[in-house]
Write a protein that holds these residues in place. Structure first.
Motif, PDB file in Angstrom:
ATOM      1  N   GLY A 101       0.777  -1.248   0.000  1.00 22.07           N
ATOM      2  CA  GLY A 101       0.000   0.000   0.000  1.00 22.07           C
ATOM      3  C   GLY A 101       0.800   1.285   0.000  1.00 22.07           C
ATOM      4  O   GLY A 101       0.603   2.158  -0.860  1.00 22.07           O
ATOM      5  N   LYS A 102       1.733   1.441   0.948  1.00 29.58           N
ATOM      6  CA  LYS A 102       2.491   2.688   1.043  1.00 29.58           C
ATOM      7  C   LYS A 102       3.369   2.897  -0.185  1.00 29.58           C
ATOM      8  O   LYS A 102       3.515   4.017  -0.677  1.00 29.58           O
ATOM      9  CB  LYS A 102       3.348   2.686   2.311  1.00 29.58           C
ATOM     10  CG  LYS A 102       2.539   2.833   3.598  1.00 29.58           C
ATOM     11  CD  LYS A 102       3.472   2.935   4.794  1.00 29.58           C
ATOM     12  CE  LYS A 102       2.671   3.114   6.083  1.00 29.58           C
ATOM     13  NZ  LYS A 102       3.566   3.208   7.274  1.00 29.58           N
ATOM     14  N   VAL A 103       3.941   1.807  -0.659  1.00 29.82           N
ATOM     15  CA  VAL A 103       4.805   1.908  -1.843  1.00 29.82           C
ATOM     16  C   VAL A 103       3.972   2.287  -3.064  1.00 29.82           C
ATOM     17  O   VAL A 103       4.366   3.153  -3.861  1.00 29.82           O
ATOM     18  CB  VAL A 103       5.542   0.577  -2.084  1.00 29.82           C
ATOM     19  CG1 VAL A 103       6.348   0.643  -3.388  1.00 29.82           C
ATOM     20  CG2 VAL A 103       6.456   0.255  -0.912  1.00 29.82           C
ATOM     21  N   GLU A 104       2.806   1.653  -3.220  1.00 28.94           N
ATOM     22  CA  GLU A 104       1.952   1.957  -4.367  1.00 28.94           C
ATOM     23  C   GLU A 104       1.478   3.407  -4.323  1.00 28.94           C
ATOM     24  O   GLU A 104       1.433   4.087  -5.351  1.00 28.94           O
ATOM     25  CB  GLU A 104       0.761   1.013  -4.419  1.00 28.94           C
ATOM     26  CG  GLU A 104      -0.048   1.156  -5.706  1.00 28.94           C
ATOM     27  CD  GLU A 104      -1.117   0.090  -5.862  1.00 28.94           C
ATOM     28  OE1 GLU A 104      -1.452  -0.244  -7.011  1.00 28.94           O
ATOM     29  OE2 GLU A 104      -1.615  -0.404  -4.824  1.00 28.94           O
TER      30      GLU A 104
ATOM     31  N   ALA B 221       1.815   8.999  -6.408  1.00 30.97           N
ATOM     32  CA  ALA B 221       2.165  10.395  -6.143  1.00 30.97           C
ATOM     33  C   ALA B 221       3.308  10.852  -7.045  1.00 30.97           C
ATOM     34  O   ALA B 221       3.281  11.957  -7.597  1.00 30.97           O
ATOM     35  CB  ALA B 221       2.538  10.571  -4.670  1.00 30.97           C
ATOM     36  N   LYS B 222       4.313  10.004  -7.215  1.00 33.37           N
ATOM     37  CA  LYS B 222       5.468  10.350  -8.048  1.00 33.37           C
ATOM     38  C   LYS B 222       5.077  10.458  -9.515  1.00 33.37           C
ATOM     39  O   LYS B 222       5.513  11.375 -10.223  1.00 33.37           O
ATOM     40  CB  LYS B 222       6.551   9.283  -7.872  1.00 33.37           C
ATOM     41  CG  LYS B 222       7.762   9.454  -8.752  1.00 33.37           C
ATOM     42  CD  LYS B 222       8.608  10.632  -8.329  1.00 33.37           C
ATOM     43  CE  LYS B 222       9.887  10.693  -9.150  1.00 33.37           C
ATOM     44  NZ  LYS B 222      10.745  11.846  -8.762  1.00 33.37           N
TER      45      LYS B 222
ATOM     46  N   THR C  90       0.288  14.150  -7.631  1.00 33.79           N
ATOM     47  CA  THR C  90      -0.811  14.351  -6.691  1.00 33.79           C
ATOM     48  C   THR C  90      -0.295  14.220  -5.261  1.00 33.79           C
ATOM     49  O   THR C  90       0.806  13.715  -5.020  1.00 33.79           O
ATOM     50  CB  THR C  90      -1.942  13.327  -6.948  1.00 33.79           C
ATOM     51  OG1 THR C  90      -3.099  13.717  -6.230  1.00 33.79           O
ATOM     52  CG2 THR C  90      -1.532  11.931  -6.499  1.00 33.79           C
ATOM     53  N   ASP C  91      -1.075  14.674  -4.285  1.00 37.86           N
ATOM     54  CA  ASP C  91      -0.643  14.606  -2.897  1.00 37.86           C
ATOM     55  C   ASP C  91      -0.763  13.176  -2.372  1.00 37.86           C
ATOM     56  O   ASP C  91      -1.550  12.365  -2.876  1.00 37.86           O
ATOM     57  CB  ASP C  91      -1.463  15.560  -2.029  1.00 37.86           C
ATOM     58  CG  ASP C  91      -2.943  15.210  -2.032  1.00 37.86           C
ATOM     59  OD1 ASP C  91      -3.374  14.429  -1.162  1.00 37.86           O
ATOM     60  OD2 ASP C  91      -3.660  15.692  -2.941  1.00 37.86           O
ATOM     61  N   GLU C  92       0.004  12.856  -1.351  1.00 41.73           N
ATOM     62  CA  GLU C  92       0.056  11.490  -0.842  1.00 41.73           C
ATOM     63  C   GLU C  92      -1.256  11.060  -0.199  1.00 41.73           C
ATOM     64  O   GLU C  92      -1.595   9.869  -0.223  1.00 41.73           O
ATOM     65  CB  GLU C  92       1.216  11.343   0.146  1.00 41.73           C
ATOM     66  CG  GLU C  92       2.583  11.400  -0.523  1.00 41.73           C
ATOM     67  CD  GLU C  92       3.696  10.885   0.374  1.00 41.73           C
ATOM     68  OE1 GLU C  92       3.378  10.277   1.424  1.00 41.73           O
ATOM     69  OE2 GLU C  92       4.859  11.079   0.023  1.00 41.73           O
TER      70      GLU C  92
ATOM     71  N   VAL D  28      -5.349   4.066  -3.409  1.00 41.94           N
ATOM     72  CA  VAL D  28      -4.849   2.713  -3.174  1.00 41.94           C
ATOM     73  C   VAL D  28      -5.845   1.910  -2.340  1.00 41.94           C
ATOM     74  O   VAL D  28      -6.064   0.714  -2.584  1.00 41.94           O
ATOM     75  CB  VAL D  28      -3.472   2.751  -2.484  1.00 41.94           C
ATOM     76  CG1 VAL D  28      -3.063   1.359  -1.988  1.00 41.94           C
ATOM     77  CG2 VAL D  28      -2.423   3.294  -3.442  1.00 41.94           C
ATOM     78  N   LYS D  29      -6.472   2.552  -1.366  1.00 42.19           N
ATOM     79  CA  LYS D  29      -7.462   1.866  -0.528  1.00 42.19           C
ATOM     80  C   LYS D  29      -8.623   1.352  -1.376  1.00 42.19           C
ATOM     81  O   LYS D  29      -9.104   0.227  -1.191  1.00 42.19           O
ATOM     82  CB  LYS D  29      -7.971   2.814   0.562  1.00 42.19           C
ATOM     83  CG  LYS D  29      -8.877   2.151   1.585  1.00 42.19           C
ATOM     84  CD  LYS D  29      -9.224   3.104   2.712  1.00 42.19           C
ATOM     85  CE  LYS D  29     -10.097   2.409   3.750  1.00 42.19           C
ATOM     86  NZ  LYS D  29     -10.437   3.338   4.868  1.00 42.19           N
TER      87      LYS D  29
END
Length: 267
Positions: free
Chosen positions: A178-181, A186-187, A191-193, A200-201
């Motif tokens: 999740g965090k990596v995706e 974002a990259k 867009t903002d995280e 992702v959720k």
């Protein structure tokens, strides 16, 4: 401009490594082993190959395989012109001649009698017979063959033969944690995280429905599409319906479930 220069990737493609796939691929390339990349649609297989071609500074020739593709589409054919006939190399032949990485995307979509032509290039021979031309092409020392496919989406009628599979080394891909995706989204989009995390959720919710109404979950690619729409000022709920729901299902109940998830996440 030479053929090899024409197929070089000039700018670094963005790719976030998930595990040791970069080192594994580099080792496979050093030995010129054929490589099979497997995983769900839109999880980054093609981007990974683009990144590795850039990193290794090797030309890349990509072929999008389909059920109408013939062996001639890969190796070449004679064409008529004002002076009679002339031979035109196909993408696989070009790659073998110039020492490119040849990437056959979704190779299982091609007819099995077509994929057989790659066999001599994937063992000790490293040759490509051009039967119609009466020529045997010895692959350039830098040539490598890479194929990709989605094993979870294939029917028994659409799968690779064992005689083909066992000519390749393999890398398994999946959607990132999740965090990596979220960081990838974002990259990729700027867009903002927080928005990326919410997307992702929603994606994870859809992936849990695979096999329970959905053939495939929401890919990272589609999450990037949604983020780009949001960046253009589209309301998040509308952007998600357009990018995440409409493309993957026509089922009323599944659509309602996904829309409920979107509303719960974005309000």
């Amino acid at each position: 401009m030479s053929d090899s220069q024409q197929y070089m990737i000039a700018e670094e493609p963005y790719y976030q490594a998930i595990g040791s796939e970069v080192e594994l691929y580099e080792a496979a390339y050093a030995e010129r082993l054929p490589v099979m990349v497997k995983g769900p649609t839109g999880c980054g297989k093609s981007r990974f190959i683009e990144y590795m071609a850039w990193k290794l500074k090797k030309p890349l020739i990509t072929v999008a395989c389909n059920e109408d593709m013939t062996a001639s589409d890969l190796v070449g054919r004679y064409l008529l012109d004002a002076n009679g006939t002339r031979w035109l190399d196909g993408p696989l032949t070009v790659a073998a001649r110039i020492g490119a990485i040849c990437y056959l995307d979704e190779v299982v979509e091609a007819r099995q009698d077509t994929t057989v032509v790659i066999h001599p290039l994937t063992d000790h021979r490293r040759t490509l017979p051009l039967d119609k031309k009466g020529e045997l092409v010895n692959a350039h020392e830098d040539f490598q063959l890479v194929i990709s496919y989605n094993p979870g989406y294939q029917s028994l009628m659409k799968d690779l033969k064992q005689s083909t599979k066992q000519r390749f080394s393999g890398l398994n891909f999946d959607y990132a944690e999740g965090k990596v995706e979220a960081g990838i989204i974002a990259k990729e989009t700027g867009t903002d995280e927080d928005t990326a995390t919410k997307l992702v959720k929603i994606g994870q919710t859809a992936r849990n429905l695979k096999g329970h109404g959905l053939d495939e979950g929401i890919s990272t690619r589609l999450l990037v599409y949604a983020a780009r729409l949001i960046k253009q000022g589209i309301k998040p709920n509308d952007a998600c319906r357009m990018a995440l729901v409409a493309p993957i299902t026509d089922d009323t109940d599944i659509s309602a479930t996904l829309k409920h998830s979107i509303d719960a996440v974005f309000g």
